[in-house]
Design a protein around this motif. Structure first.
Motif, mmCIF file in Angstrom:
data_model
loop_
_atom_site.group_PDB
_atom_site.id
_atom_site.type_symbol
_atom_site.label_atom_id
_atom_site.label_comp_id
_atom_site.label_asym_id
_atom_site.label_seq_id
_atom_site.Cartn_x
_atom_site.Cartn_y
_atom_site.Cartn_z
ATOM 1 N N VAL A 1 0.856 -1.141 -0.079
ATOM 2 C CA VAL A 1 -0.164 0.150 0.051
ATOM 3 C C VAL A 1 0.846 1.194 -0.122
ATOM 4 C CG1 VAL A 1 -1.639 1.176 1.296
ATOM 5 C CG2 VAL A 1 -1.754 -1.168 1.118
ATOM 6 N N LEU A 2 1.962 1.258 0.975
ATOM 7 C CA LEU A 2 2.622 2.237 1.065
ATOM 8 C C LEU A 2 4.201 2.416 0.544
ATOM 9 C CD1 LEU A 2 1.629 3.329 4.806
ATOM 10 C CD2 LEU A 2 0.560 4.436 2.651
ATOM 11 N N GLY A 3 4.460 1.159 -0.019
ATOM 12 C CA GLY A 3 5.811 1.253 -0.454
ATOM 13 C C GLY A 3 6.067 2.120 -1.965
ATOM 14 N N GLY A 4 7.284 2.082 -2.336
ATOM 15 C CA GLY A 4 7.462 2.645 -3.532
ATOM 16 C C GLY A 4 6.919 2.351 -4.673
ATOM 17 N N ALA A 5 6.405 1.074 -4.983
ATOM 18 C CA ALA A 5 5.706 0.651 -5.983
ATOM 19 C C ALA A 5 4.260 0.209 -5.471
ATOM 20 C CB ALA A 5 6.352 -0.681 -6.656
ATOM 21 N N GLY A 6 4.008 0.769 -4.043
ATOM 22 C CA GLY A 6 2.495 0.573 -3.765
ATOM 23 C C GLY A 6 1.366 1.119 -4.330
ATOM 24 N N PHE A 7 0.152 0.906 -3.852
ATOM 25 C CA PHE A 7 -0.776 1.600 -4.638
ATOM 26 C C PHE A 7 -0.836 3.028 -4.507
ATOM 27 C CE2 PHE A 7 -5.319 2.797 -3.934
ATOM 28 C CZ PHE A 7 -5.743 2.502 -5.090
ATOM 29 N N ILE A 8 -0.700 3.480 -3.040
ATOM 30 C CA ILE A 8 -0.766 4.962 -3.231
ATOM 31 C C ILE A 8 0.203 5.808 -3.879
ATOM 32 C CG2 ILE A 8 -0.531 6.805 -1.471
ATOM 33 C CD1 ILE A 8 -1.676 5.150 0.773
ATOM 34 N N ASN A 9 1.549 5.024 -3.980
ATOM 35 C CA ASN A 9 2.794 5.766 -4.980
ATOM 36 C C ASN A 9 2.240 5.579 -6.259
ATOM 37 O OD1 ASN A 9 4.704 7.224 -3.118
ATOM 38 N ND2 ASN A 9 5.410 5.324 -2.504
ATOM 39 N N GLN A 10 1.402 4.658 -6.764
ATOM 40 C CA GLN A 10 1.188 4.293 -8.246
ATOM 41 C C GLN A 10 -0.027 5.424 -8.590
ATOM 42 O OE1 GLN A 10 -0.116 0.365 -9.014
ATOM 43 N NE2 GLN A 10 2.175 -0.393 -8.600
ATOM 44 N N MET A 11 -0.791 5.817 -7.762
ATOM 45 C CA MET A 11 -1.932 6.689 -7.796
ATOM 46 C C MET A 11 -1.151 8.182 -7.989
ATOM 47 S SD MET A 11 -4.610 5.066 -8.172
ATOM 48 C CE MET A 11 -5.819 6.589 -7.942
ATOM 49 N N ILE A 12 -0.104 8.541 -7.063
ATOM 50 C CA ILE A 12 0.411 9.811 -7.091
ATOM 51 C C ILE A 12 1.315 9.968 -8.420
ATOM 52 C CG2 ILE A 12 2.357 11.126 -6.046
ATOM 53 C CD1 ILE A 12 1.337 9.885 -3.363
#
Length: 344
Positions: free
Chosen positions: A171-182
């Motif tokens: 969720v919060l990793g560099g390739a996680g869901f939130i960073n992908q959305m950013i």
């Protein structure tokens, strides 16, 4: 004549007993207090009477003895220059030298500082969260919704820290869901899982997601012990939901809150081991070093067994002192704490 005399002598006693019961309502209490105390059964009689329950306690008592109390004797190496090829009786005694070395060790100071910061944040941010969840669940009127919410909230407690950290990376990793959305929105990825400055807040978030629902169960039990008639009387007097929570719910939960607060103070220097060792490489040793990891890397990895044991013993002594001090303060405030004080 003798019968009349006996009746006359007995009449005042009966009249006094009736008068006491009518005037003060203490006739039954006085009668029960006047009854002779039953003699306490002998030890042999109690053993013969309760042998089944004592037999059920044997496995738990053996587990505590073998895995908790016997290892405590190993703390003697904190006062020795212990080496693995020597027995405890052959290791030289050095007194408090290991504790002096701990004070002079910069890594121990760093671990102690990180532990206190993390423990303080967990006490301020995490401890009230199970209380809030219990209040939310208690206010739900639909039983089906209440059961579903409880199941969703407390199930993460049964997940291992390896799985919890992996989920947070997703969720919060560099390739996680939130960073992908950013990144898709035109921004740059944020190092939520690798930033040493925000690591304490990340730790509290992980602990809250994993254990807040489990801690909620204890407070739900405290809420179930509150008399519903108190809420009905308060509602009849015009008290709103907030005032009922403030004047009925929270005072009813206060003994449990004080008890858990004292226990948390006793383990304030034990913030965890797996959670930090799994994230040590991502945020750096300086950010993830706590007393538990310090004892591991100093004693097991570094070979300084005596200093590792000294760090663990110092942590246990400080926790014991905090429990006793907090329990004494609870007694002064009129609470029972973890054990009752002597009657004054």
């Amino acid at each position: 004549g003798r019968a009349a005399a006996r009746q006359a002598a007995a009449a005042p006693g009966r009249g006094a007993a009736r008068g006491t019961g009518a005037a003060g309502g203490t006739g039954a209490a006085g009668a029960s207090a006047a009854l002779p105390r039953r003699p306490r059964a002998s030890l042999r009689t109690r053993l013969r009477r309760d042998w089944q329950m004592l037999l059920l306690m044997v496995p738990g008592a053996l587990c505590l003895l073998l895995f908790f109390y016997v290892p405590i004797l190993g703390n003697v190496i904190a006062f020795q220059d212990y080496q693995p090829y020597l027995t405890i009786w052959e290791a030289p005694f050095v007194g408090l030298q290991n504790f002096t070395d701990l004070v002079d060790d910069d890594r121990f100071g760093l671990a102690l500082r990180n532990t206190l910061v993390l423990a303080g944040l967990q006490l301020l941010l995490f401890f009230p969260l199970p209380i809030l969840l219990a209040l939310i669940v208690d206010s739900m009127m639909t039983p089906r919704l209440r059961r579903a919410f409880q199941s969703i909230v407390y199930l993460p407690h049964f997940l291992s820290w390896v799985l919890v950290i992996a989920l947070f990376h997703q969720v919060l990793g560099g390739a996680g869901f939130i960073n992908q959305m950013i990144v898709r929105s035109g921004g740059e990825a944020i190092g939520f899982m690798t930033n040493p400055d925000t690591f304490p807040l990340l730790v509290v978030l992980e602990v809250a997601w994993k254990d807040a629902g489990w801690g909620m169960i204890i407070f739900l039990a405290a809420l179930a012990a509150i008399d519903p008639a108190l809420y009905e009387s308060a509602a009849a007097d015009g008290a709103g939901r907030f005032r009922r929570i403030l004047h009925i719910t929270l005072p009813g939960m206060r003994p449990v809150i004080v008890l858990l607060l004292i226990l948390n103070l006793g383990s304030i220097l034990t913030v965890g081991f797996e959670q930090f060792i799994l994230q040590r490489d991502a945020v750096g040793a300086d950010a993830a070093e706590v007393l538990d990891t310090y004892a591991y890397y100093t004693g097991v990895i570094g070979g300084s067994w005596s200093m590792g044991a000294a760090a663990g013993l110092a942590k246990g002594v400080v926790g014991t002192v905090l429990i006793l001090a907090a329990n004494k303060i609870a007694h002064l405030l009129g609470e029972d704490g973890i054990y009752r004080g002597r009657p004054s």
